[in-house]
Design a protein around this motif. Structure first.
Motif, PDB file in Angstrom:
ATOM      1  N   LYS A  24     -24.023 -23.300  -5.083  1.00 37.08           N
ATOM      2  CA  LYS A  24     -24.687 -24.250  -5.976  1.00 37.08           C
ATOM      3  C   LYS A  24     -25.806 -24.979  -5.234  1.00 37.08           C
ATOM      4  O   LYS A  24     -26.908 -25.164  -5.781  1.00 37.08           O
ATOM      5  CB  LYS A  24     -23.655 -25.256  -6.514  1.00 37.08           C
ATOM      6  CG  LYS A  24     -24.171 -26.143  -7.618  1.00 37.08           C
ATOM      7  CD  LYS A  24     -23.035 -26.969  -8.178  1.00 37.08           C
ATOM      8  CE  LYS A  24     -23.579 -27.979  -9.164  1.00 37.08           C
ATOM      9  NZ  LYS A  24     -22.553 -28.855  -9.679  1.00 37.08           N
ATOM     10  N   ASN A  25     -25.581 -25.427  -3.987  1.00 42.10           N
ATOM     11  CA  ASN A  25     -26.616 -26.112  -3.198  1.00 42.10           C
ATOM     12  C   ASN A  25     -27.793 -25.187  -2.931  1.00 42.10           C
ATOM     13  O   ASN A  25     -28.952 -25.605  -3.018  1.00 42.10           O
ATOM     14  CB  ASN A  25     -26.040 -26.642  -1.883  1.00 42.10           C
ATOM     15  CG  ASN A  25     -25.117 -27.821  -2.102  1.00 42.10           C
ATOM     16  OD1 ASN A  25     -25.176 -28.475  -3.153  1.00 42.10           O
ATOM     17  ND2 ASN A  25     -24.250 -28.086  -1.138  1.00 42.10           N
ATOM     18  N   ARG A  26     -27.552 -23.917  -2.596  1.00 43.82           N
ATOM     19  CA  ARG A  26     -28.641 -22.963  -2.373  1.00 43.82           C
ATOM     20  C   ARG A  26     -29.453 -22.777  -3.633  1.00 43.82           C
ATOM     21  O   ARG A  26     -30.673 -22.708  -3.595  1.00 43.82           O
ATOM     22  CB  ARG A  26     -28.082 -21.613  -1.924  1.00 43.82           C
ATOM     23  CG  ARG A  26     -27.721 -21.556  -0.498  1.00 43.82           C
ATOM     24  CD  ARG A  26     -27.367 -20.152  -0.118  1.00 43.82           C
ATOM     25  NE  ARG A  26     -26.728 -20.114   1.169  1.00 43.82           N
ATOM     26  CZ  ARG A  26     -26.036 -19.113   1.639  1.00 43.82           C
ATOM     27  NH1 ARG A  26     -25.879 -18.035   0.896  1.00 43.82           N
ATOM     28  NH2 ARG A  26     -25.493 -19.169   2.827  1.00 43.82           N
ATOM     29  N   LYS A  27     -28.765 -22.682  -4.761  1.00 44.80           N
ATOM     30  CA  LYS A  27     -29.451 -22.476  -6.034  1.00 44.80           C
ATOM     31  C   LYS A  27     -30.333 -23.683  -6.356  1.00 44.80           C
ATOM     32  O   LYS A  27     -31.464 -23.530  -6.813  1.00 44.80           O
ATOM     33  CB  LYS A  27     -28.424 -22.234  -7.140  1.00 44.80           C
ATOM     34  CG  LYS A  27     -29.031 -21.799  -8.442  1.00 44.80           C
ATOM     35  CD  LYS A  27     -27.958 -21.433  -9.447  1.00 44.80           C
ATOM     36  CE  LYS A  27     -28.603 -21.027 -10.748  1.00 44.80           C
ATOM     37  NZ  LYS A  27     -27.631 -20.696 -11.750  1.00 44.80           N
ATOM     38  N   GLU A  28     -29.810 -24.897  -6.113  1.00 47.60           N
ATOM     39  CA  GLU A  28     -30.600 -26.107  -6.382  1.00 47.60           C
ATOM     40  C   GLU A  28     -31.822 -26.167  -5.479  1.00 47.60           C
ATOM     41  O   GLU A  28     -32.906 -26.554  -5.908  1.00 47.60           O
ATOM     42  CB  GLU A  28     -29.735 -27.356  -6.201  1.00 47.60           C
ATOM     43  CG  GLU A  28     -28.733 -27.560  -7.315  1.00 47.60           C
ATOM     44  CD  GLU A  28     -27.813 -28.741  -7.065  1.00 47.60           C
ATOM     45  OE1 GLU A  28     -27.949 -29.417  -6.023  1.00 47.60           O
ATOM     46  OE2 GLU A  28     -26.935 -28.968  -7.920  1.00 47.60           O
TER      47      GLU A  28
END
Length: 193
Positions: free
Chosen positions: A171-175
């Motif tokens: 999720k952090n990478r996607k954000e």
């Protein structure tokens, strides 16, 4: 029931059905077919057939006792002289039991019954264990089950925690990949010669 004529003789053939059960008869020469789902639904009289596997002939055996309704998606097995039918769909529990017993010891006439007489112990049957043997085996089984449950619980917790951290990382990478750069926050790579 479908009847066909071959050389002037009638032969009985069961109606097409699905999700029925079969067991090998006690004589080892016949297959007992019970229940199933068909269109139209099977009546009580035509739910049970026997196939002679030597002659490939079907027959409806003589039956005594209270004949239960046909059922589908059930299980059958042979225990001693009984075909045991368990659970399934298509019967009314107020009229029939979840577990049925069919005495198949007499090949000419089967009997639906509610009493079970266990087979006698023979020299081929396992002998009962002494209390010390069974209690030590019980302790070993209990310890094995406890270890298995512990490993399963710890493994499940580890998988849950690991999955949570992987999800957060994803999720952090996607954000970060979808973030819009703000002026003044860019990194400037200056190369000095």
């Amino acid at each position: 029931m479908i009847q066909s004529t071959i050389h002037g003789r009638e032969r009985i053939v069961p109606a097409a059905r699905a999700v029925f059960s079969t067991v090998l008869g006690l004589d080892g020469q016949s297959v007992i077919v019970f229940g199933g789902d068909s269109e139209p639904p099977l009546s009580r009289e035509f739910a049970l057939y026997v196939l002679d596997i030597n002659k490939f002939r079907w027959r409806i055996p003589g039956i005594s006792g209270k004949i239960p309704a046909s059922r589908s998606f059930h299980r059958t097995l042979v225990v001693g002289n009984y075909m045991v039918v368990t659970f399934g769909l298509g019967y009314v529990r107020e009229d029939d039991n979840d577990i049925l017993l069919l005495d198949i010891s007499n090949n000419d006439e089967f009997a639906w019954t509610t009493s079970f007489v266990p087979p006698p112990l023979t020299s081929q049957s396992p002998t009962p264990q002494s209390p010390t043997q069974s209690s030590s085996q019980s302790n070993i089984n209990t310890i094995g089950i406890a270890i298995g449950i512990s490993i399963g619980v710890i493994g499940g917790i580890a998988l849950t925690v690991g999955g949570f951290f992987l999800y957060k990382q994803y999720k952090n990478r996607k954000e970060r990949s979808t973030a819009i750069p703000t002026p003044g926050n860019e990194r400037i790579n200056i190369k000095y010669s």
